[in-house]
Design a protein around this motif. Sequence first.
Motif, short mmCIF file in Angstrom:
data_model
loop_
_atom_site.label_atom_id
_atom_site.label_comp_id
_atom_site.label_asym_id
_atom_site.label_seq_id
_atom_site.Cartn_x
_atom_site.Cartn_y
_atom_site.Cartn_z
N PRO A 161 135.79 100.33 107.85
CA PRO A 161 134.72 99.99 106.92
C PRO A 161 135.29 99.86 105.51
O PRO A 161 136.12 100.67 105.10
N SER A 162 134.87 98.84 104.81
CA SER A 162 135.45 98.55 103.50
C SER A 162 134.36 98.23 102.49
O SER A 162 133.19 98.18 102.84
N VAL A 163 134.78 97.99 101.26
CA VAL A 163 133.81 97.67 100.21
C VAL A 163 134.25 96.41 99.49
O VAL A 163 135.44 96.19 99.23
N ASP A 164 133.27 95.59 99.19
CA ASP A 164 133.49 94.35 98.42
C ASP A 164 132.34 94.26 97.44
O ASP A 164 131.18 94.30 97.86
N THR A 165 132.62 94.20 96.16
CA THR A 165 131.49 94.07 95.23
C THR A 165 131.67 92.84 94.36
O THR A 165 132.78 92.32 94.21
N GLY A 166 130.57 92.39 93.79
CA GLY A 166 130.64 91.23 92.90
C GLY A 166 129.57 91.32 91.83
O GLY A 166 128.39 91.55 92.13
N PHE A 194 131.22 80.23 88.00
CA PHE A 194 131.03 81.48 87.27
C PHE A 194 132.18 82.42 87.61
O PHE A 194 132.98 82.15 88.50
N GLU A 195 132.25 83.49 86.84
CA GLU A 195 133.28 84.49 87.10
C GLU A 195 132.65 85.69 87.78
O GLU A 195 131.65 86.21 87.30
N MET A 196 133.25 86.11 88.86
CA MET A 196 132.75 87.27 89.57
C MET A 196 133.71 88.45 89.36
O MET A 196 134.89 88.37 89.70
N LEU A 197 133.17 89.51 88.78
CA LEU A 197 133.96 90.73 88.60
C LEU A 197 133.81 91.56 89.86
O LEU A 197 132.67 91.75 90.33
N GLY A 198 134.90 92.05 90.41
CA GLY A 198 134.76 92.76 91.68
C GLY A 198 135.70 93.93 91.83
O GLY A 198 136.76 94.00 91.20
N ASN A 199 135.27 94.89 92.64
CA ASN A 199 136.18 95.97 93.07
C ASN A 199 136.13 96.02 94.59
O ASN A 199 135.10 95.73 95.19
N PHE A 200 137.28 96.35 95.16
CA PHE A 200 137.43 96.27 96.62
C PHE A 200 138.10 97.52 97.16
O PHE A 200 139.04 98.03 96.56
N SER A 201 137.60 97.96 98.30
CA SER A 201 138.25 99.06 99.00
C SER A 201 138.59 98.55 100.39
O SER A 201 137.73 98.04 101.11
N PHE A 202 139.87 98.64 100.73
CA PHE A 202 140.29 98.21 102.07
C PHE A 202 140.47 99.45 102.93
O PHE A 202 141.54 100.05 102.97
N GLY A 203 139.39 99.86 103.57
CA GLY A 203 139.43 101.05 104.41
C GLY A 203 139.64 102.33 103.62
O GLY A 203 140.02 103.36 104.17
N ASP A 204 139.43 102.28 102.32
CA ASP A 204 139.60 103.48 101.48
C ASP A 204 138.20 104.07 101.25
O ASP A 204 137.57 104.54 102.19
N TYR A 205 137.63 103.99 100.05
CA TYR A 205 136.30 104.58 99.85
C TYR A 205 135.21 103.69 100.46
O TYR A 205 135.46 102.52 100.79
N PHE A 206 134.02 104.26 100.59
CA PHE A 206 132.92 103.47 101.18
C PHE A 206 131.67 103.60 100.30
O PHE A 206 131.78 103.68 99.08
N LYS A 207 130.50 103.65 100.91
CA LYS A 207 129.25 103.51 100.16
C LYS A 207 129.11 104.43 98.96
O LYS A 207 128.74 104.01 97.87
N ARG A 208 129.34 105.72 99.20
CA ARG A 208 129.05 106.71 98.15
C ARG A 208 129.83 106.41 96.88
O ARG A 208 129.26 106.27 95.79
N ASP A 209 131.14 106.25 97.01
CA ASP A 209 131.96 106.03 95.81
C ASP A 209 131.64 104.68 95.17
O ASP A 209 131.60 104.56 93.95
#
Length: 480
Positions: A229-234, A89-104
């Motif tokens: 702390p970073s963000v990884d979404t899928g 399957f294809e996973m659409l994702g946005n990532f923050s490397f030590g930039d924004y965290f939970k709220r954003d």
Amino acid sequence: MKAAEIRQTFLKFFESKGHTIVPSSPVVPGDDPTLLFTNAGMNQFKDVFLGFDKRPYTRATTAQKCIRAGGKHNDLENVGYTARHHTFFEMLGNFSFGDYFKRDALKYAWELLTEHFKLPKDKLWATVYAEDDEAYDIWVKEIGLPAERVVRIGDNKGARYASDNFWMMGDTGPCGPCSEIFYDHGPEVAGGPPGSPDADGDRYIEIWNNVFMQFNRTEDGQMHPLPKPSVDTGMGLERIAAVLQGVHSNYEIDLFVNLLAAAKQAVDVAGAKDCDPASPSLKVIADHIRACSFTVADGVIPGNEGRGYVLRRICRRAIRHGYKLGARAPFFHRLVPALVKEMGEAYPELRQQQERITDVLKQEEERFFQTIANGMEILESALATLAQAGKSELDGETAFKLHDTYGFPLDLTADVCRERGVTVDAAGFDAAMARQREQARAAGKFKMAQGLEYAGVPTTFHGYDKLVHEQCQVVAVYVD
Ligand code: ATP
Ligand code: MG
Ligand code: MG
Ligand code: MG
């Protein structure tokens, strides 16, 4: 909105929020021995999360090719049974490397879903990690999701396979608590809300996971805080496409409708004679042609160990489902042009390698079609004997014979058995394999001794690779 348009809308949305659009990495992870196949968008950024690698950006967005057919995150057994799981399957994702965290992260997700994709807010649910008051408050107090639709879910962190709301890439690597977003497909579909005992149905479907990357899990099970702390979404493209196209199943989205039609045509030509277009076997075939083609395009060929064996298992499973529908000649490779038509623009490697992929799959099919009829006959007669005796477990000897003589991977035998409510004695299978390995070792020593005597020089017995199934992690055992 067609799948291609959804992919673009996602990437453009995050680009407008300062993210760099990064191409998908191959399904075969370049230099990560802990991973059989790429299973999430974050894989290519693993070292960035760990602080070992730096990129010229701190925000990225991708549409990532993923395979979940082995190791942790194995959905092979789900395909054909749920409306939402694929091997590829294809996973659409946005990532923050030590930039924004939970709220954003949560606010971006909400904005995209409700303002750009225009999903009705009352159809959306969220889960948070049980102890994550911060994420809970962002959902309830800032975003305004009613508290009854925000569910706290725990984890089993210490276990090999951690469950919901504490996401792990594998047994080791970056991980952290997560918040998942669910869509309610409505009361006409079976299943309960997240966290309820019947949550496994297809009514409330998880569409998007937001992982708050905070730890690196090492082999000893220790959790080490990440440098930042970073963000990884899928978000599964096929799942959000089902929602946006107003259908309940991933198999009803534009892309799959065309692949299913191609699958039906191919099996019919091969002898299925007007098979039922709603057959779950067609879904399995349409699913598997994607996994197999992308895997071949990224350099894997069917074989007896590791990735090659996973590919072989997926191919043979698809072939068996075609056989079940009545196909008696190679048909699977004939789906490649339809796939290239659907996905060749987004993934040019398919178009470039169309001929090669077709040839590789065709060869594998020709090979398996030589033994499948005999194997199926043996399996059918064993199942008939079981039914007569009122038993519901196939013995390990028969399963091993099917594997060893007819090239039936264990999961394929189990798939046939499952359709009849029969399980397979996996321990008996292992024992039969161990015994055969022992015999081969003895024979190998004997041969080697003979060789030495005969030629007067040391002879290496190359033996053969033997396969051990263990959660579909395939290990090669060399007989020396
Ligand atoms: P599920 O609980 O439905 O098995 P997951 O929690 O294992 O999904 P994640 O690891 O959180 O999935 O992956 C992020 C997203 O990728 C999911 O929210 C879902 O939209 C999508 N996804 C996961 N597995 C599959 C799959 N096998 N086929 C299609 N999409 C998937
Ligand atoms: Mg899963
Ligand atoms: Mg889940
Ligand atoms: Mg999830």
